[in-house]
Design a protein around this motif. Sequence first.
Motif, short mmCIF file in Angstrom:
data_model
loop_
_atom_site.label_atom_id
_atom_site.label_comp_id
_atom_site.label_asym_id
_atom_site.label_seq_id
_atom_site.Cartn_x
_atom_site.Cartn_y
_atom_site.Cartn_z
N LEU A 159 -1.95 -8.52 18.20
CA LEU A 159 -3.33 -8.80 18.59
C LEU A 159 -4.13 -7.52 18.79
O LEU A 159 -5.31 -7.44 18.41
N LEU A 160 -3.50 -6.50 19.37
CA LEU A 160 -4.20 -5.25 19.59
C LEU A 160 -4.57 -4.58 18.27
O LEU A 160 -5.71 -4.12 18.08
N ALA A 170 -14.52 2.54 13.61
CA ALA A 170 -15.27 2.80 14.84
C ALA A 170 -14.35 2.62 16.04
O ALA A 170 -13.37 1.88 15.99
N PRO A 171 -14.65 3.31 17.14
CA PRO A 171 -13.83 3.14 18.35
C PRO A 171 -14.05 1.76 18.96
O PRO A 171 -15.13 1.18 18.86
N VAL A 172 -12.99 1.25 19.59
CA VAL A 172 -13.04 -0.06 20.24
C VAL A 172 -12.83 0.13 21.73
O VAL A 172 -11.88 0.80 22.16
N ALA A 173 -13.72 -0.43 22.52
CA ALA A 173 -13.65 -0.26 23.97
C ALA A 173 -12.38 -0.91 24.53
O ALA A 173 -11.93 -1.94 24.05
N ILE A 178 -8.75 -5.67 25.77
CA ILE A 178 -8.13 -6.52 26.79
C ILE A 178 -8.53 -7.98 26.58
O ILE A 178 -7.68 -8.88 26.63
N ARG A 179 -9.82 -8.24 26.33
CA ARG A 179 -10.27 -9.61 26.11
C ARG A 179 -9.60 -10.23 24.89
O ARG A 179 -9.32 -11.42 24.84
N ASP A 187 -6.97 -10.26 34.98
CA ASP A 187 -6.96 -8.90 35.51
C ASP A 187 -5.82 -8.12 34.86
O ASP A 187 -4.65 -8.32 35.18
N VAL A 188 -6.17 -7.26 33.92
CA VAL A 188 -5.17 -6.47 33.19
C VAL A 188 -5.35 -5.01 33.54
O VAL A 188 -6.45 -4.45 33.39
N GLU A 189 -4.31 -4.38 33.99
CA GLU A 189 -4.36 -2.97 34.35
C GLU A 189 -4.45 -2.10 33.09
O GLU A 189 -3.83 -2.42 32.07
N PRO A 190 -5.20 -1.00 33.14
CA PRO A 190 -5.25 -0.08 31.99
C PRO A 190 -3.86 0.38 31.57
O PRO A 190 -3.62 0.65 30.39
N ALA A 191 -2.93 0.47 32.53
CA ALA A 191 -1.57 0.90 32.20
C ALA A 191 -0.90 -0.05 31.22
O ALA A 191 -0.07 0.37 30.40
N SER A 192 -1.26 -1.34 31.26
CA SER A 192 -0.68 -2.32 30.33
C SER A 192 -1.12 -2.02 28.91
O SER A 192 -0.33 -2.10 27.96
#
Length: 225
Positions: A159-160, A170-173, A178-179, A187-192
């Motif tokens: 999926l990523l 282009a860069p993806v935020a 996450i969405r 609630d997903v931590e940036p570390a994930s």
Amino acid sequence: MRILLVSSSETETVYLHKAFRESAHSVHVADNLRYALYLASHEAFDAIVVSAVGLSLMTALFDALPELARLPRAPSVIVALASGTSQDRARVLRAGADACFVQPYSFLEMQERMLALHRASVARSAQPAVTTPALKLDPLTRDLVEDGKRVLLTKREYLLIECLLRQAKAPVARDQLIRYAWPDKEDVEPASVNLVVSRLRRKLELNGFRVRVETISRFGYQLAS
């Protein structure tokens, strides 16, 4: 693929949500057609699946189908009726649906129809949704393919990468990733995200892929050759 699932039946929602996720799709759920229209007008989806439609919901369905068919990003619209005749299916198709099934239906057939509609949409588009000249995803095996080389991805990795491929130049935020890759989590931590990206980088390097995932400082990630 990114799917918006609309169903008033909790049983049907649980079943289809699980089945689509196990097939490596990003699935968002709406419990009514009004909310689905709102979501689809603000975010991009490849398909909208409206399921478990009974007689009490037919009026709302026929009101919503023309609006769904006119969405600017043109997602395919698939309807599954709780019951109905061939005439009912024909009415649903004339109202704006791209495919219509009647329970009991085959999930495999629904998914293959959805994928066929998506392939046709991609072929008509000037910019393919999930491919670059040398890189593509195989939805049947969940492989990433580059010039004949293949590497098996986990569902989250798949999926990523799919999300990154949609904006391959282009860069993806990070929030957008996450969405897309964690649609079932609030609630997903940036570390994930960092962990999945790290695993992807190792797989790409170990299998001799030219493509790489670059970090865009304070923003997100981007695919680069």
